[in-house]
Enzyme design. Structure first.
Site, PDB file in Angstrom:
ATOM      1  N   TYR A 279      27.853 -22.259  11.965  1.00 29.87           N
ATOM      2  CA  TYR A 279      27.938 -21.985  10.526  1.00 29.87           C
ATOM      3  C   TYR A 279      28.995 -22.883   9.872  1.00 29.87           C
ATOM      4  O   TYR A 279      28.730 -23.541   8.853  1.00 29.87           O
ATOM      5  CB  TYR A 279      28.288 -20.515  10.290  1.00 29.87           C
ATOM      6  CG  TYR A 279      28.740 -20.216   8.882  1.00 29.87           C
ATOM      7  CD1 TYR A 279      27.836 -20.265   7.817  1.00 29.87           C
ATOM      8  CD2 TYR A 279      30.074 -19.911   8.603  1.00 29.87           C
ATOM      9  CE1 TYR A 279      28.254 -20.005   6.523  1.00 29.87           C
ATOM     10  CE2 TYR A 279      30.495 -19.649   7.307  1.00 29.87           C
ATOM     11  CZ  TYR A 279      29.583 -19.699   6.276  1.00 29.87           C
ATOM     12  OH  TYR A 279      30.000 -19.446   4.991  1.00 29.87           O
TER      13      TYR A 279
ATOM     14  N   SER B 256      33.536 -23.012   2.845  1.00 29.79           N
ATOM     15  CA  SER B 256      34.157 -21.911   3.583  1.00 29.79           C
ATOM     16  C   SER B 256      35.407 -22.384   4.307  1.00 29.79           C
ATOM     17  O   SER B 256      35.503 -23.542   4.733  1.00 29.79           O
ATOM     18  CB  SER B 256      33.151 -21.367   4.602  1.00 29.79           C
ATOM     19  OG  SER B 256      33.771 -20.508   5.529  1.00 29.79           O
TER      20      SER B 256
ATOM     21  N   LYS C 139      28.645 -26.107   6.995  1.00 32.90           N
ATOM     22  CA  LYS C 139      29.400 -26.213   5.743  1.00 32.90           C
ATOM     23  C   LYS C 139      30.122 -27.553   5.651  1.00 32.90           C
ATOM     24  O   LYS C 139      30.130 -28.211   4.603  1.00 32.90           O
ATOM     25  CB  LYS C 139      30.402 -25.061   5.630  1.00 32.90           C
ATOM     26  CG  LYS C 139      29.768 -23.712   5.379  1.00 32.90           C
ATOM     27  CD  LYS C 139      29.110 -23.639   4.019  1.00 32.90           C
ATOM     28  CE  LYS C 139      28.632 -22.247   3.672  1.00 32.90           C
ATOM     29  NZ  LYS C 139      27.959 -22.186   2.351  1.00 32.90           N
TER      30      LYS C 139
END
Length: 337
Positions: free
Chosen positions: A149, A125, A153
């Site tokens: 989050y 991402s 990643k």
């Protein structure tokens, strides 16, 4: 014919990638725990491709199930989508995200190495960049994610990079993408999350169907042409093709690569709303509210490396993104979903 394991393959981006893989001549095995997807997607994939992928319902942290899949199928590569992705939830439930996204990826990677599978494409991402101080993101920029989050990643990217160095036969592609939108041109698959959507276009789609009342536009005083945030929205079909091209690249090239996938052209929230209204004929009521913490005024991809290395370039613009989204949601409405 090569067989690819797609984790999270019943989800939004995963299902479109499964279609692209099957259209490209690959056999596909899906592993999905259905925490944010629906089993009916398999029927839609079958209608689009005239063949159904093999499906296992389960979790990437289940070693027994992973071992069964690798024993039952001659897997030549893995595309890994199975991860939790709600930024707000990641902040309030960090351990849940580290367990699923990081520990789960480690378990998957261990079983891949045990099964002597040498090709791994990871769904990363643009959130790994954080706030780099520039609007256009390039792969060589420093990474400093500002939420849990994004940190999960980046951790998985680093784990994969270290594993590729320690295991010379392992080939890895980390694909950092921006804001996936749109749906398959058939209208049979698209972004239909479980519960209230966290992303812009499914929220707009549900407003158009009368399921949700109004949209909150976070921030109207950014230093942008209309005051709302500018984002690099990318059609999900373009994104799916990027994953297939990454697999093709890894068949010919050892080592690890990290590549942005984006259009390089940002659109504002109000532009997206106006275009959706134009193609759908539906009015999307919205309220301009305060900025959200951590949101940036503008960011978009430099995808030059993807073009040079993978031969990939986004093809679809904002109207196609909105047309396909509306086609998907209008069919959902006709089905009473």
């Amino acid at each position: 014919m090569k067989t690819i394991l797609v984790t999270g393959g019943a989800g939004y981006i995963g299902s479109h990638t499964v279609v692209a893989l099957q259209d490209g001549g690959y056999q596909v095995v899906i592993l999905d725990n259905l925490c944010n997807s629906k089993l009916v997607v398999l029927n839609s994939i079958q209608k689009i491709c005239s063949k159904t992928p093999v499906f296992y319902q389960g979790d990437i942290r289940d070693r027994t199930l992973l071992s069964k899949i690798f024993n039952n199928h001659s897997i030549s590569g893995v595309i890994h989508f199975a991860g939790l992705k709600a930024v707000g939830e990641s902040q309030s439930q960090p351990l849940k995200y580290y367990d699923n996204n990081v520990a789960g990826s480690i378990t998957l990677l261990e079983e891949i190495l045990k099964a002597k599978v040498d090709t791994f494409v990871f769904s990363s991402s643009a959130t790994v960049y954080g706030e780099p101080g520039a609007s256009q993101y390039q792969e060589d920029m420093p990474t400093a994610p500002i939420n849990v989050y994004g940190r999960t990643k980046l951790m998985v990217e680093e784990i994969l990079g270290d594993s590729a160095k320690a295991n010379p036969g392992l080939k890895v592609a980390c694909l950092r993408y921006f804001n996936p939108v749109g749906a398959h041109s058939s209208g049979l698959i698209g972004e239909n999350p479980v519960g209230t959507p966290n992303n812009l276009m499914p929220y707009i789609g549900q407003i158009a169907l009368g399921i949700l009342p109004r949209l909150k536009v976070f921030g109207s005083d950014y230093p942008t042409p209309d005051g709302t945030g500018l984002r690099d929205y990318i059609h999900v079909d373009d994104l799916a093709i990027g994953h297939v091209l990454a697999l093709d690249y890894l068949e010919r090239n050892p080592g690890a690569i990290t590549v942005n996938l984006g259009t390089g052209k940002p659109y504002s929230v109000l532009e997206m709303i106006a275009t959706f209204e134009k193609v759908s004929g539906k009015k999307i009521p919205y309220d301009l509210v305060e900025r959200r913490s951590g949101d940036l005024a503008e960011y978009y991809a430099n995808s030059g490396l993807a073009k040079a290395v993978l031969g990939w370039q986004a093809k679809h613009g904002i109207e196609r993104m909105c047309e396909d989204t509306w086609r998907f949601y209008s069919q959902l409405g006709a089905q009473g979903s």
